[in-house]
Design a protein around this motif. Structure first.
Motif, PDB file in Angstrom:
ATOM      1  N   PHE A   1       0.742  -0.918   0.085  1.00  0.00           N
ATOM      2  CA  PHE A   1       0.026  -0.218  -0.198  1.00  0.00           C
ATOM      3  C   PHE A   1       0.822   1.359   0.086  1.00  0.00           C
ATOM      4  N   LYS A   2       2.161   1.154   0.062  1.00  0.00           N
ATOM      5  CA  LYS A   2       3.023   2.248  -0.127  1.00  0.00           C
ATOM      6  C   LYS A   2       3.504   2.457  -1.708  1.00  0.00           C
ATOM      7  N   SER A   3       3.222   1.258  -2.096  1.00  0.00           N
ATOM      8  CA  SER A   3       3.868   1.225  -3.858  1.00  0.00           C
ATOM      9  C   SER A   3       2.943   1.884  -4.736  1.00  0.00           C
ATOM     10  N   SER A   4       3.519   2.582  -5.728  1.00  0.00           N
ATOM     11  CA  SER A   4       2.911   3.392  -6.674  1.00  0.00           C
ATOM     12  C   SER A   4       1.908   2.501  -7.765  1.00  0.00           C
ATOM     13  N   ASP A   5       0.752   3.271  -7.956  1.00  0.00           N
ATOM     14  CA  ASP A   5      -0.078   2.479  -8.896  1.00  0.00           C
ATOM     15  C   ASP A   5       0.249   2.333 -10.209  1.00  0.00           C
ATOM     16  N   ILE A   6       1.583   2.906 -10.645  1.00  0.00           N
ATOM     17  CA  ILE A   6       2.013   3.016 -12.148  1.00  0.00           C
ATOM     18  C   ILE A   6       3.351   1.972 -12.019  1.00  0.00           C
TER      19      ILE A   6
ATOM     20  N   GLU B   1       6.988   0.766 -11.331  1.00  0.00           N
ATOM     21  CA  GLU B   1       7.836   1.339 -10.989  1.00  0.00           C
ATOM     22  C   GLU B   1       9.026   1.706 -12.037  1.00  0.00           C
ATOM     23  N   GLY B   2       9.329   2.942 -12.043  1.00  0.00           N
ATOM     24  CA  GLY B   2      10.477   3.422 -12.852  1.00  0.00           C
ATOM     25  C   GLY B   2      10.067   4.226 -14.198  1.00  0.00           C
ATOM     26  N   TYR B   3       8.465   4.101 -14.179  1.00  0.00           N
ATOM     27  CA  TYR B   3       7.918   4.548 -15.279  1.00  0.00           C
ATOM     28  C   TYR B   3       7.019   5.897 -15.062  1.00  0.00           C
ATOM     29  N   ALA B   4       6.523   6.549 -16.066  1.00  0.00           N
ATOM     30  CA  ALA B   4       5.727   7.628 -15.813  1.00  0.00           C
ATOM     31  C   ALA B   4       4.635   7.752 -16.922  1.00  0.00           C
ATOM     32  N   LEU B   5       3.421   8.359 -16.735  1.00  0.00           N
ATOM     33  CA  LEU B   5       2.500   8.682 -17.803  1.00  0.00           C
ATOM     34  C   LEU B   5       2.789  10.124 -18.276  1.00  0.00           C
ATOM     35  N   VAL B   6       2.806  10.524 -19.434  1.00  0.00           N
ATOM     36  CA  VAL B   6       3.282  11.928 -19.761  1.00  0.00           C
ATOM     37  C   VAL B   6       2.134  12.151 -20.742  1.00  0.00           C
ATOM     38  N   VAL B   7       1.144  13.350 -20.628  1.00  0.00           N
ATOM     39  CA  VAL B   7       0.392  13.951 -21.508  1.00  0.00           C
ATOM     40  C   VAL B   7       0.696  15.313 -21.781  1.00  0.00           C
ATOM     41  N   ASN B   8       0.014  15.734 -22.912  1.00  0.00           N
ATOM     42  CA  ASN B   8       0.067  17.463 -23.120  1.00  0.00           C
ATOM     43  C   ASN B   8      -0.378  18.222 -22.108  1.00  0.00           C
ATOM     44  N   SER B   9       0.239  19.071 -21.955  1.00  0.00           N
ATOM     45  CA  SER B   9       0.195  20.202 -20.993  1.00  0.00           C
ATOM     46  C   SER B   9      -1.698  20.736 -20.966  1.00  0.00           C
ATOM     47  N   GLU B  10      -1.995  20.729 -22.169  1.00  0.00           N
ATOM     48  CA  GLU B  10      -3.435  21.277 -22.000  1.00  0.00           C
ATOM     49  C   GLU B  10      -4.392  20.333 -21.713  1.00  0.00           C
ATOM     50  N   ASN B  11      -3.905  18.940 -21.612  1.00  0.00           N
ATOM     51  CA  ASN B  11      -5.178  17.845 -21.369  1.00  0.00           C
ATOM     52  C   ASN B  11      -5.330  18.275 -19.752  1.00  0.00           C
ATOM     53  N   PRO B  12      -6.947  18.364 -19.914  1.00  0.00           N
ATOM     54  CA  PRO B  12      -7.358  18.543 -18.225  1.00  0.00           C
ATOM     55  C   PRO B  12      -7.159  17.390 -17.422  1.00  0.00           C
ATOM     56  N   VAL B  13      -6.978  15.934 -17.954  1.00  0.00           N
ATOM     57  CA  VAL B  13      -6.809  14.915 -17.128  1.00  0.00           C
ATOM     58  C   VAL B  13      -5.684  14.901 -16.487  1.00  0.00           C
ATOM     59  N   SER B  14      -5.397  14.809 -15.165  1.00  0.00           N
ATOM     60  CA  SER B  14      -4.347  14.599 -14.560  1.00  0.00           C
ATOM     61  C   SER B  14      -3.862  13.536 -13.725  1.00  0.00           C
ATOM     62  N   LYS B  15      -5.092  12.782 -13.738  1.00  0.00           N
ATOM     63  CA  LYS B  15      -4.728  11.518 -13.028  1.00  0.00           C
ATOM     64  C   LYS B  15      -5.850  10.631 -13.459  1.00  0.00           C
ATOM     65  N   LEU B  16      -5.362   9.255 -13.770  1.00  0.00           N
ATOM     66  CA  LEU B  16      -6.226   7.901 -14.086  1.00  0.00           C
ATOM     67  C   LEU B  16      -6.255   6.800 -12.899  1.00  0.00           C
TER      68      LEU B  16
ATOM     69  N   ALA C   1      12.035  -9.279  -6.265  1.00  0.00           N
ATOM     70  CA  ALA C   1      12.039  -9.151  -4.736  1.00  0.00           C
ATOM     71  C   ALA C   1      11.718  -7.592  -4.583  1.00  0.00           C
ATOM     72  N   GLY C   2      10.984  -7.307  -3.483  1.00  0.00           N
ATOM     73  CA  GLY C   2      10.692  -5.843  -3.189  1.00  0.00           C
ATOM     74  C   GLY C   2       9.883  -5.172  -3.864  1.00  0.00           C
ATOM     75  N   GLY C   3       9.270  -5.585  -5.271  1.00  0.00           N
ATOM     76  CA  GLY C   3       8.554  -4.898  -6.074  1.00  0.00           C
ATOM     77  C   GLY C   3       6.903  -5.024  -5.446  1.00  0.00           C
ATOM     78  N   ALA C   4       5.868  -4.236  -6.048  1.00  0.00           N
ATOM     79  CA  ALA C   4       4.720  -4.592  -5.924  1.00  0.00           C
ATOM     80  C   ALA C   4       3.997  -5.573  -5.990  1.00  0.00           C
ATOM     81  N   HIS C   5       4.469  -6.546  -7.023  1.00  0.00           N
ATOM     82  CA  HIS C   5       3.823  -8.051  -7.297  1.00  0.00           C
ATOM     83  C   HIS C   5       4.491  -8.789  -6.019  1.00  0.00           C
ATOM     84  N   TYR C   6       5.730  -8.717  -5.433  1.00  0.00           N
ATOM     85  CA  TYR C   6       6.154  -9.240  -4.653  1.00  0.00           C
ATOM     86  C   TYR C   6       5.477  -9.178  -3.263  1.00  0.00           C
ATOM     87  N   GLU C   7       4.955  -7.821  -3.087  1.00  0.00           N
ATOM     88  CA  GLU C   7       4.347  -7.643  -1.838  1.00  0.00           C
ATOM     89  C   GLU C   7       2.975  -7.878  -1.844  1.00  0.00           C
ATOM     90  N   ALA C   8       2.392  -7.913  -2.798  1.00  0.00           N
ATOM     91  CA  ALA C   8       1.089  -8.310  -3.261  1.00  0.00           C
ATOM     92  C   ALA C   8       1.028  -9.783  -2.799  1.00  0.00           C
TER      93      ALA C   8
END
Length: 400
Positions: free
Chosen positions: A41-46, A48-63, A363-370
């Motif tokens: 429950f401390k792991s990122s929902d994306i 690990e090591g990656y990011a989602l990038v959108v255009n700055s004019e896109n009003p959606v900031s989180k999925l 080891a140590g990743g979200a899948h491992y902890e799940a």
């Protein structure tokens, strides 16, 4: 005399030390299990090591993770479906970069990749890019990095999808695994209970001593057969029978797992139930017979009611045996992590999931902890069963 007292004192201290070490070991194991599992429950929902990038004019900031899965599976194709503008969604991954830029533009060692990604995202208003964080220049104009959240307990315990390796957002919904475990285990007990109780009554009340001495070791021998052997038996014999008998495309179903677990639970149910039946005082049975009751009437009106708590304990222990089984279930249930609607479809249980996926989880990743959190759920289930057995036995002792 003094030597004897010293010896007894040393033996007492040694036994106390062994008890303390055993208790401490169990406590440390439980603490380790829950500490590893709660890290989920401390792991990122994306990923690990990656990011989602959108255009700055896109009003959606989180999925949400479910929305991300639907977007990248092309089930959602318009931003308006997730709260954005009415424009099509353009998916982009790092391996799509050569379709937009030449090798010269990306650089010999990909040193210009962050600039290329920033340039592309700033030009395309409907784009959503799933790229490593090392290639994201968050200060560049025209781009926006979507917010990362943490995996929530509600998403885990009430989630309907178990896709631990899904990209870009893994889904750890435990509900299909819990439901599969309960379905297979409870149906196994419903199958095993009538047969186990019948054999226990026969051994305790009807079989002569010679036949009992022959059958009892055979039944107890069933408990010593490795579970993988039961799995092979189910795979070769039971699975084809179910497939042909019900006209299914595959025979690896929850029913196959229930039958195998029922066979594996029989020794426990028979042994515990027979011991409970044999504890019925002889005076009670003789009193029943002397009042004109037949042998069968004595069995179901005196013996079984008196032994009911012991029989219940046998059933609960059989459930515990079924819930914790791994290999046999892994081989015959089909391992489909979906919420079951019928016993004639593939299912997946918690122990089978841990056994199948732990070797592949970093080891140590979200899948491992799940997977550790799944172990916590299994621990709580077996703890409830153990407490139930103790409670039933204490009621029996109090009545006696």
């Amino acid at each position: 005399m003094k030597l004897r007292k010293v010896t007894e004192l040393i033996a007492e201290k040694f036994l106390m030390l062994c008890s303390s070490v055993t208790t401490l070991t169990v406590i440390l194991i439980v603490i380790f299990l829950f500490s590893e599992g709660m890290g989920l429950f401390k792991s990122s929902d994306i990923e690990e090591g990656y990011a989602l990038v959108v255009n700055s004019e896109n009003p959606v900031s989180k999925l949400s993770p479910e929305q991300i899965m639907e977007v990248f599976d092309s089930k959602v194709t318009l931003w308006s479906e997730v709260g954005g503008n009415d424009e099509p969604i353009l998916l982009f991954r790092l391996n799509d970069l050569p379709a937009y830029f030449t090798e010269e533009e990306m650089g010999d060692e990909l040193q210009y990749v962050p600039q290329c990604i920033g340039q592309l995202v700033s030009k395309e208003p409907g784009i959503i890019a799933f790229v490593p964080k090392m290639y994201v220049d968050s200060t560049a104009s025209g781009i926006k990095v979507m917010e990362e959240g943490h995996i929530r307990p509600g998403d885990f315990f009430d989630g309907k999808y178990w896709y631990p390796t899904s990209q870009p957002a893994p889904l750890f919904g435990v509900l299909p695994l819990v439901m599969g475990t309960l379905w297979v285990s409870l149906w196994a007990i419903l199958i095993a209970l009538p047969f186990g109780l019948a054999v226990a009554i026969y051994l305790a009340e009807l079989a002569d001593s010679r036949l009992r001495s022959m059958l009892k070791p055979v039944i107890e021998l069933l408990a010593g057969i490795p579970s993988v052997v039961y799995g092979f038996f189910g795979l070769v014999v039971i699975v084809p029978l179910i497939q042909k008998g019900f006209g299914l495309s595959v025979g690896e179903t929850g029913l196959a797992g229930s039958i195998i677990l029922a066979i594996m639970a029989l020794p426990t149910i028979i042994t515990v139930a027979e011991d409970a039946l044999r504890t019925t005082p002889r005076s009670m049975k003789e009193a029943s017979l002397s009042l004109g009751a037949s042998h069968w009437q004595t069995i179901y009106k005196v013996v079984i009611p008196y032994s009911l708590s012991g029989i219940t304990a046998a059933v609960v222990l059989g459930i515990g045996r079924a819930i914790g089984e791994t290999m046999a279930v892994l081989m015959v249930t089909g391992n489909a992590a979906v919420i079951p609607t019928t016993l004639l479809e593939p299912m997946r249980t918690i122990p089978a999931t841990i056994a199948a996926e732990l070797g592949e989880a970093p080891a140590g990743g979200a899948h491992y902890e799940a997977l550790f959190m799944l172990g916590c759920i299994l621990f709580v289930m077996t703890l409830i069963i153990s407490i139930s057995v103790e409670f039933i036995n204490s009621k029996k002792i109090g009545r006696q």
